[in-house]
Structure formats: C-alpha cells, structure tokens
Design a protein around this motif. Structure first.
Motif, PDB file in Angstrom:
ATOM      1  N   SER A  48      55.888  25.263  -3.786  1.00  0.00           N
ATOM      2  CA  SER A  48      56.794  26.022  -4.655  1.00  0.00           C
ATOM      3  C   SER A  48      56.065  27.161  -5.360  1.00  0.00           C
ATOM      4  O   SER A  48      56.587  28.273  -5.482  1.00  0.00           O
ATOM      5  CB  SER A  48      57.438  25.104  -5.691  1.00  0.00           C
ATOM      6  N   ILE A  49      54.850  26.892  -5.816  1.00  0.00           N
ATOM      7  CA  ILE A  49      54.042  27.923  -6.476  1.00  0.00           C
ATOM      8  C   ILE A  49      53.768  29.063  -5.504  1.00  0.00           C
ATOM      9  O   ILE A  49      53.861  30.243  -5.864  1.00  0.00           O
ATOM     10  CB  ILE A  49      52.729  27.310  -7.007  1.00  0.00           C
ATOM     11  N   LEU A  50      53.458  28.733  -4.279  1.00  0.00           N
ATOM     12  CA  LEU A  50      53.187  29.748  -3.264  1.00  0.00           C
ATOM     13  C   LEU A  50      54.426  30.601  -2.991  1.00  0.00           C
ATOM     14  O   LEU A  50      54.351  31.827  -2.926  1.00  0.00           O
ATOM     15  CB  LEU A  50      52.701  29.068  -1.983  1.00  0.00           C
ATOM     16  N   TYR A  51      55.591  29.961  -2.886  1.00  0.00           N
ATOM     17  CA  TYR A  51      56.827  30.712  -2.643  1.00  0.00           C
ATOM     18  C   TYR A  51      57.237  31.533  -3.864  1.00  0.00           C
ATOM     19  O   TYR A  51      57.829  32.610  -3.722  1.00  0.00           O
ATOM     20  CB  TYR A  51      57.950  29.779  -2.178  1.00  0.00           C
ATOM     21  N   ASP A  52      56.906  31.056  -5.065  1.00  0.00           N
ATOM     22  CA  ASP A  52      57.162  31.854  -6.269  1.00  0.00           C
ATOM     23  C   ASP A  52      56.300  33.115  -6.269  1.00  0.00           C
ATOM     24  O   ASP A  52      56.753  34.188  -6.668  1.00  0.00           O
ATOM     25  CB  ASP A  52      56.885  31.036  -7.540  1.00  0.00           C
ATOM     26  N   ASP A  58      57.095  40.275  -3.589  1.00  0.00           N
ATOM     27  CA  ASP A  58      58.026  40.991  -2.721  1.00  0.00           C
ATOM     28  C   ASP A  58      59.033  41.805  -3.527  1.00  0.00           C
ATOM     29  O   ASP A  58      59.353  42.923  -3.162  1.00  0.00           O
ATOM     30  CB  ASP A  58      58.765  40.037  -1.787  1.00  0.00           C
ATOM     31  N   THR A  59      59.540  41.263  -4.627  1.00  0.00           N
ATOM     32  CA  THR A  59      60.569  41.968  -5.381  1.00  0.00           C
ATOM     33  C   THR A  59      59.996  43.075  -6.246  1.00  0.00           C
ATOM     34  O   THR A  59      60.724  43.965  -6.650  1.00  0.00           O
ATOM     35  CB  THR A  59      61.373  41.001  -6.278  1.00  0.00           C
ATOM     36  N   GLU A  64      58.643  43.387   1.753  1.00  0.00           N
ATOM     37  CA  GLU A  64      57.938  42.143   2.026  1.00  0.00           C
ATOM     38  C   GLU A  64      56.443  42.408   2.086  1.00  0.00           C
ATOM     39  O   GLU A  64      55.958  43.063   2.995  1.00  0.00           O
ATOM     40  CB  GLU A  64      58.418  41.505   3.328  1.00  0.00           C
ATOM     41  N   ARG A  65      55.737  41.923   1.081  1.00  0.00           N
ATOM     42  CA  ARG A  65      54.279  42.071   1.039  1.00  0.00           C
ATOM     43  C   ARG A  65      53.577  40.749   1.306  1.00  0.00           C
ATOM     44  O   ARG A  65      52.385  40.714   1.545  1.00  0.00           O
ATOM     45  CB  ARG A  65      53.851  42.595  -0.331  1.00  0.00           C
ATOM     46  N   VAL A  66      54.346  39.648   1.231  1.00  0.00           N
ATOM     47  CA  VAL A  66      53.762  38.317   1.397  1.00  0.00           C
ATOM     48  C   VAL A  66      54.486  37.596   2.525  1.00  0.00           C
ATOM     49  O   VAL A  66      55.711  37.506   2.526  1.00  0.00           O
ATOM     50  CB  VAL A  66      53.874  37.483   0.099  1.00  0.00           C
ATOM     51  N   ARG A  67      53.719  37.090   3.462  1.00  0.00           N
ATOM     52  CA  ARG A  67      54.286  36.282   4.543  1.00  0.00           C
ATOM     53  C   ARG A  67      53.679  34.888   4.440  1.00  0.00           C
ATOM     54  O   ARG A  67      52.459  34.749   4.310  1.00  0.00           O
ATOM     55  CB  ARG A  67      53.964  36.892   5.896  1.00  0.00           C
TER      56      ARG A  67
END
Length: 78
Positions: A48-52, A58-59, A64-67
C-alpha cells in the motif's frame, strides 16, 4: 537527461517509508526521472505504501512516472 530509478521492493513498512521519502527528496533539477519497482512484498501495508508513492508521484505532474510490477515469485527474504 532521463534517469530511471528501479529496484525490487520487499521491505518492512517503516524502512520502505524512509526509502521513498529519500527518493522524493532527491534533487532532480533538469532531470526527467522515472521509477520502476518490482513489488515482492508479502506485507500488504508495504504494498500500500508503494502504491501511495505511485499515486503521489504520478498525479504531481499528470503523467505516469512510477511503474510497479507485481511479482508472484515468493522466496524467503533473510
């Protein structure tokens, strides 16, 4: 200049938070930085921390800067 920062991520939440804070605080003037992470986490909080981090990064520039690539490989991390 373009820079790609990438790594596998299998980490405790507290350590992962500090790592991602450090990435956010890098001086990246005049650089186009993108990130790629292999999500090996078994701890849902760490995922969850990684997706946050992805959502925040990205926003901030509407791109999209993070994949994040989810890994199904499970081995013991020592």
């Amino acid at each position: 200049m373009k820079v790609l920062i990438g790594c596998p991520v299998y980490q405790k939440p507290k350590i992962l938070k500090e790592f991602l804070i450090a990435l956010k605080e890098l001086e990246i003037d005049n650089l186009e930085v993108t990130y790629i992470f292999i999500n090996d986490n078994v701890n849902q909080e760490s995922s969850s921390i990684l997706y946050d981090f992805k959502k925040d990064m990205d926003t901030s520039k509407n791109e999209e800067r993070v994949r994040i690539i989810k890994s199904n490989f499970r081995s013991l991390y020592i």
